[in-house]
Motif scaffolding. Sequence first.
Motif, PDB file in Angstrom:
ATOM      1  N   THR A  27       8.946  12.480   7.755  1.00 17.15           N
ATOM      2  CA  THR A  27       8.784  11.726   6.367  1.00 17.15           C
ATOM      3  C   THR A  27       9.762  10.590   6.194  1.00 17.15           C
ATOM      4  N   LYS A  28      10.878  11.160   6.358  1.00 22.12           N
ATOM      5  CA  LYS A  28      11.955  10.215   6.288  1.00 22.12           C
ATOM      6  C   LYS A  28      12.173   8.757   6.940  1.00 22.12           C
ATOM      7  N   ARG A  29      11.632   9.114   8.304  1.00 24.01           N
ATOM      8  CA  ARG A  29      11.475   7.848   9.116  1.00 24.01           C
ATOM      9  C   ARG A  29      10.282   7.073   8.731  1.00 24.01           C
ATOM     10  N   LEU A  30       9.151   7.819   8.132  1.00 27.20           N
ATOM     11  CA  LEU A  30       8.085   7.024   7.650  1.00 27.20           C
ATOM     12  C   LEU A  30       8.307   5.945   6.513  1.00 27.20           C
ATOM     13  N   SER A  31       9.415   6.436   5.759  1.00 28.72           N
ATOM     14  CA  SER A  31       9.837   5.939   4.329  1.00 28.72           C
ATOM     15  C   SER A  31      10.520   4.394   4.672  1.00 28.72           C
ATOM     16  N   PHE A  32      10.989   4.216   6.004  1.00 36.59           N
ATOM     17  CA  PHE A  32      11.261   2.692   6.241  1.00 36.59           C
ATOM     18  C   PHE A  32      10.079   1.800   6.410  1.00 36.59           C
ATOM     19  N   TYR A  33       9.069   2.183   6.421  1.00 36.69           N
ATOM     20  CA  TYR A  33       7.802   1.118   6.715  1.00 36.69           C
ATOM     21  C   TYR A  33       6.955   1.313   5.383  1.00 36.69           C
ATOM     22  N   ILE A  34       6.810   2.420   4.588  1.00 36.59           N
ATOM     23  CA  ILE A  34       5.823   2.305   3.549  1.00 36.59           C
ATOM     24  C   ILE A  34       6.232   3.427   2.776  1.00 36.59           C
ATOM     25  N   LYS A  35       5.605   3.030   1.372  1.00 36.04           N
ATOM     26  CA  LYS A  35       5.708   4.416   0.354  1.00 36.04           C
ATOM     27  C   LYS A  35       5.118   5.569   0.693  1.00 36.04           C
ATOM     28  N   PHE A  36       5.546   6.575   0.971  1.00 34.79           N
ATOM     29  CA  PHE A  36       4.957   7.931   1.636  1.00 34.79           C
ATOM     30  C   PHE A  36       5.102   9.016   0.626  1.00 34.79           C
ATOM     31  N   ASP A  37       4.117   9.813   0.115  1.00 38.35           N
ATOM     32  CA  ASP A  37       4.394  11.142  -0.541  1.00 38.35           C
ATOM     33  C   ASP A  37       3.611  12.138   0.088  1.00 38.35           C
ATOM     34  N   LEU A  38       4.213  13.125   0.373  1.00 39.21           N
ATOM     35  CA  LEU A  38       3.693  14.395   0.675  1.00 39.21           C
ATOM     36  C   LEU A  38       3.422  15.259  -0.481  1.00 39.21           C
ATOM     37  N   GLU A  39       2.268  15.656  -0.859  1.00 41.69           N
ATOM     38  CA  GLU A  39       2.245  16.496  -2.051  1.00 41.69           C
ATOM     39  C   GLU A  39       1.519  17.778  -1.682  1.00 41.69           C
ATOM     40  N   ILE A  40       2.178  18.890  -2.083  1.00 44.96           N
ATOM     41  CA  ILE A  40       1.661  20.264  -1.732  1.00 44.96           C
ATOM     42  C   ILE A  40       1.129  20.873  -2.753  1.00 44.96           C
ATOM     43  N   ILE A  41      -0.371  21.329  -2.711  1.00 47.86           N
ATOM     44  CA  ILE A  41      -1.098  21.929  -3.769  1.00 47.86           C
ATOM     45  C   ILE A  41      -0.774  23.487  -3.418  1.00 47.86           C
ATOM     46  N   PRO A  42      -0.303  24.132  -4.353  1.00 47.28           N
ATOM     47  CA  PRO A  42       0.042  25.426  -4.280  1.00 47.28           C
ATOM     48  C   PRO A  42      -1.347  26.454  -3.805  1.00 47.28           C
ATOM     49  N   MET A  52       0.675  -1.224  -0.055  1.00 44.45           N
ATOM     50  CA  MET A  52       0.127  -0.010   0.054  1.00 44.45           C
ATOM     51  C   MET A  52       0.870   1.259  -0.058  1.00 44.45           C
ATOM     52  N   ASN A  53       0.527   2.403  -0.771  1.00 44.59           N
ATOM     53  CA  ASN A  53       1.108   3.511  -0.644  1.00 44.59           C
ATOM     54  C   ASN A  53       0.035   4.577   0.036  1.00 44.59           C
ATOM     55  N   ILE A  54       0.838   5.477   0.642  1.00 44.54           N
ATOM     56  CA  ILE A  54       0.305   6.443   1.509  1.00 44.54           C
ATOM     57  C   ILE A  54       0.537   7.955   0.910  1.00 44.54           C
ATOM     58  N   LYS A  55      -0.581   8.620   0.516  1.00 43.74           N
ATOM     59  CA  LYS A  55      -0.228  10.056  -0.008  1.00 43.74           C
ATOM     60  C   LYS A  55      -0.940  11.038   0.975  1.00 43.74           C
ATOM     61  N   LEU A  56      -0.211  12.198   1.230  1.00 43.69           N
ATOM     62  CA  LEU A  56      -0.901  13.184   2.034  1.00 43.69           C
ATOM     63  C   LEU A  56      -0.926  14.298   1.320  1.00 43.69           C
ATOM     64  N   LEU A  57      -1.984  15.005   0.717  1.00 43.41           N
ATOM     65  CA  LEU A  57      -2.117  16.176   0.031  1.00 43.41           C
ATOM     66  C   LEU A  57      -2.445  17.253   1.066  1.00 43.41           C
ATOM     67  N   ALA A  58      -1.704  18.327   0.734  1.00 40.14           N
ATOM     68  CA  ALA A  58      -2.020  19.763   1.615  1.00 40.14           C
ATOM     69  C   ALA A  58      -1.935  21.041   0.690  1.00 40.14           C
ATOM     70  N   ILE A  59      -3.023  21.881   1.015  1.00 42.71           N
ATOM     71  CA  ILE A  59      -3.020  23.021   0.374  1.00 42.71           C
ATOM     72  C   ILE A  59      -1.783  23.982   1.042  1.00 42.71           C
ATOM     73  N   GLY A  60      -1.148  24.593   0.179  1.00 43.75           N
ATOM     74  CA  GLY A  60      -0.147  25.652   0.806  1.00 43.75           C
ATOM     75  C   GLY A  60       1.080  25.122   1.362  1.00 43.75           C
ATOM     76  N   LYS A  61       2.192  25.923   1.106  1.00 45.11           N
ATOM     77  CA  LYS A  61       3.455  25.420   1.618  1.00 45.11           C
ATOM     78  C   LYS A  61       3.801  25.739   3.075  1.00 45.11           C
ATOM     79  N   THR A  62       4.534  25.100   3.770  1.00 47.15           N
ATOM     80  CA  THR A  62       4.773  25.243   5.100  1.00 47.15           C
ATOM     81  C   THR A  62       6.176  26.485   5.250  1.00 47.15           C
ATOM     82  N   ASP A  63       5.718  27.596   5.617  1.00 55.19           N
ATOM     83  CA  ASP A  63       6.543  28.708   5.935  1.00 55.19           C
ATOM     84  C   ASP A  63       7.659  28.543   6.881  1.00 55.19           C
ATOM     85  N   ASN A  64       7.290  28.092   8.090  1.00 54.75           N
ATOM     86  CA  ASN A  64       8.180  27.724   9.143  1.00 54.75           C
ATOM     87  C   ASN A  64       9.424  26.791   8.849  1.00 54.75           C
ATOM     88  N   LYS A  65      10.734  27.288   8.757  1.00 59.20           N
ATOM     89  CA  LYS A  65      11.686  26.482   8.494  1.00 59.20           C
ATOM     90  C   LYS A  65      11.820  25.241   9.478  1.00 59.20           C
TER      91      LYS A  65
END
Length: 157
Positions: free
Chosen positions: A24-39, A1-14
């Motif tokens: 996100t990196k930690r999660l990649s050891f368990y499952i294919k995960f993508d965070l996709e930002i919608i502008p 299974m793949n998991i994708k998280l869609l979110a509106i707008g970028k994260t401004d806080n560094k």
Amino acid sequence: MNIKLLAIGKTDNKELQKLIDDYTKRLSFYIKFDLEIIPDIKNVKNLSESQQKDREGELILAKLSPTDQLILLDENGTTFSSVKFSDYLQKKMNSGTKTLVFVIGGPYGFSEEVYQKAQGKISLSLMTFSHQMVRLFFIEQLYRGFTILRNEPYHHQ
């Protein structure tokens, strides 16, 4: 299974973005995960709440494949403990779901079309959090859920 998280707008806080990247990196050891930002939508000052939700909804729906299972992160959704959320993830994996897509909407929520397409809603809390914080909290809970499923020592009861 793949998991994708869609979110509106970028994260401004560094600092927040650094934590999101870490989990996100930690999660990649368990499952294919993508965070996709919608502008963010341009010229929102000229749009009503409804128009903004409709525009964001079009962008969200355009990111989905026909076989994706859509789950909204919504204040009126089901609440889970971390252990129950890990059970939820396991059930989704067992059911043969190919791609599980979670969505964090814009400031006014989701359009009616997005609600109609969704197969479920999850609430992270009765409290309101910024959209940027929700990303971190949700990705951390995904990570926590997979460590629970693997009986790893991250989660304490």
